[in-house]
Scaffold this active site. Structure first.
Site, PDB file in Angstrom:
ATOM      1  N   GLU A   1      10.646  -2.725  -5.015  1.00 40.32           N
ATOM      2  CA  GLU A   1      10.122  -1.358  -4.869  1.00 40.32           C
ATOM      3  C   GLU A   1      10.390  -0.828  -3.462  1.00 40.32           C
ATOM      4  OE1 GLU A   1       6.114  -0.758  -6.266  1.00 40.32           O
ATOM      5  OE2 GLU A   1       6.026   1.283  -5.448  1.00 40.32           O
TER       6      GLU A   1
ATOM      7  N   ASP B   1      -0.741  -1.701 -12.552  1.00 38.71           N
ATOM      8  CA  ASP B   1      -2.046  -1.364 -11.974  1.00 38.71           C
ATOM      9  C   ASP B   1      -1.992   0.035 -11.350  1.00 38.71           C
ATOM     10  OD1 ASP B   1      -0.549  -1.957  -9.743  1.00 38.71           O
ATOM     11  OD2 ASP B   1      -1.982  -3.378  -8.874  1.00 38.71           O
ATOM     12  N   SER B   2      -0.830   0.691 -11.420  1.00 37.46           N
ATOM     13  CA  SER B   2      -0.745   2.130 -11.126  1.00 37.46           C
ATOM     14  C   SER B   2      -1.707   2.891 -12.037  1.00 37.46           C
ATOM     15  CB  SER B   2       0.688   2.643 -11.313  1.00 37.46           C
ATOM     16  OG  SER B   2       1.210   2.223 -12.561  1.00 37.46           O
TER      17      SER B   2
ATOM     18  N   LYS C   1       2.832  -9.742 -14.110  1.00 36.75           N
ATOM     19  CA  LYS C   1       3.527  -9.446 -12.849  1.00 36.75           C
ATOM     20  C   LYS C   1       2.536  -9.605 -11.711  1.00 36.75           C
ATOM     21  CE  LYS C   1       4.513  -5.066 -11.405  1.00 36.75           C
ATOM     22  NZ  LYS C   1       3.818  -5.049 -10.108  1.00 36.75           N
TER      23      LYS C   1
ATOM     24  N   GLU D   1       2.316  -9.433  -7.115  1.00 39.62           N
ATOM     25  CA  GLU D   1       2.993  -8.985  -5.900  1.00 39.62           C
ATOM     26  C   GLU D   1       3.065 -10.103  -4.868  1.00 39.62           C
ATOM     27  OE1 GLU D   1       1.087  -5.435  -4.423  1.00 39.62           O
ATOM     28  OE2 GLU D   1       1.349  -4.365  -6.327  1.00 39.62           O
TER      29      GLU D   1
ATOM     30  N   ASP E   1       0.139  -6.268 -15.419  1.00 40.59           N
ATOM     31  CA  ASP E   1       0.140  -6.344 -13.957  1.00 40.59           C
ATOM     32  C   ASP E   1      -1.163  -6.976 -13.478  1.00 40.59           C
ATOM     33  OD1 ASP E   1       1.317  -5.892 -11.537  1.00 40.59           O
ATOM     34  OD2 ASP E   1       1.075  -3.697 -11.568  1.00 40.59           O
TER      35      ASP E   1
END
Ligand code: KIV
Length: 275
Positions: free
Chosen positions: A182, A44-45, A113, A115, A83
């Site tokens: 991260e 999602d960057s 993925k 978080e 993501d």
């Protein structure tokens, strides 16, 4: 052929380091697929690197599906992780599974993925039960960076380090097949990596993770807005891109582009068309 989950986990067992890079479009994915990258992450960057937002928060499921599908078209034989964007798994298990399934069915992703630690363990378990492979993400979690006090190294003190280790074990227990770490001190990332049977993929987490991931635009020197400390620039493409574009503009202006070799010429006598 794309790697399988079992092969990725076996790489940790064999001590073979795993390479992961982000990808957002078919053209770059096609180029990178030739280079032996083990996994692609449609991160999602995307929001910051491609869509021009200041954070990853505004990115939607539709944005992610659009770009993940393009990456799949460019890299049909690669392992691709999609993501889950902010809002796609925080509103309940049903929404999480529905969105996870979109990544697999619509975009052709091999895994998703998300978080978070213990707080998302139930979500991870439910996704895995539904047949969706899950990668976890601990340490600096950009979707909730404001709660973490900004984009900062996480796990610096013993208490937060111990929580991160517990979170990692909870994600493994819930069925995650690997875990991004991260912005985590190298020593802590090494301990977490040794404590897990699933591979850790580090970004700013030192050399003792089982694999590494970078944002491709960062490592190729295309994103100049902010260069994190953990990024190594393997190329500096931004100045090369600017140079090429300036030369094009100048040649269009002075008429040297296109030259005859870039044009089409036929034997037809068009002179009767002239008025
Ligand atoms: O969105 C992303 O690109 C990521 C990586 C930085 C791990 O989550």
């Amino acid at each position: 052929m794309a790697k399988t989950i079992q092969e990725i986990i076996a790489m940790k067992e064999a001590g073979s380091r795993i390479s992961m890079l982000t990808a957002y479009d078919a053209g770059m994915a096609r180029l990178m697929a030739d280079c032996g990258v083990d996994m692609f992450l449609v991160g999602d960057s995307l929001g910051m690197v491609v869509l021009g937002y200041d954070s990853t928060v505004p990115v939607t499921m539709d944005d992610m599906i659009h770009h993940a599908s393009a990456v799949r078209r460019g890299a049909p034989d690669s392992f691709i992780v999609g993501d889950m964007p902010f809002g796609s798994y925080q509103t309940g298990l049903r929404d999480s599974v529905k969105n996870g399934i979109r990544f697999v069915k619509e975009a052709g992703c091999d895994a998703v993925k998300l978080e978070g630690g213990k707080a998302v363990a139930d979500t991870v378990a439910e996704l895995v039960r539904s047949g969706i492979s899950v990668m976890g993400h601990l340490g600096l979690t950009p979707q909730t960076a404001s709660q973490l006090g900004g984009y900062k190294v996480q796990g610096k003190d013993l208490e937060s380090a111990s929580t991160m280790l517990e979170d990692a074990l909870a994600l493994q227990e819930a069925g995650a097949f690997s875990l991004v770490l991260e912005c985590v001190p190298s020593e802590l990332a090494a301990i977490i990596s040794q404590s897990l049977t699933i591979p850790t993929i580090g970004i700013g987490a030192g050399a003792d993770c089982d694999g590494q991931v970078l944002v491709v635009n960062d490592m190729l020197g295309m994103f100049e807005k902010f260069i994190p400390k953990f990024v190594k620039q393997y190329q500096q493409l931004a100045p090369m891109i600017r140079e090429g574009v300036k030369q094009y503009v100048s040649e269009v202006r002075d008429g040297s582009f296109p030259a005859s070799e870039q044009g089409f010429s036929v034997d037809t006598d068009y002179s009767t068309l002239q008025k």
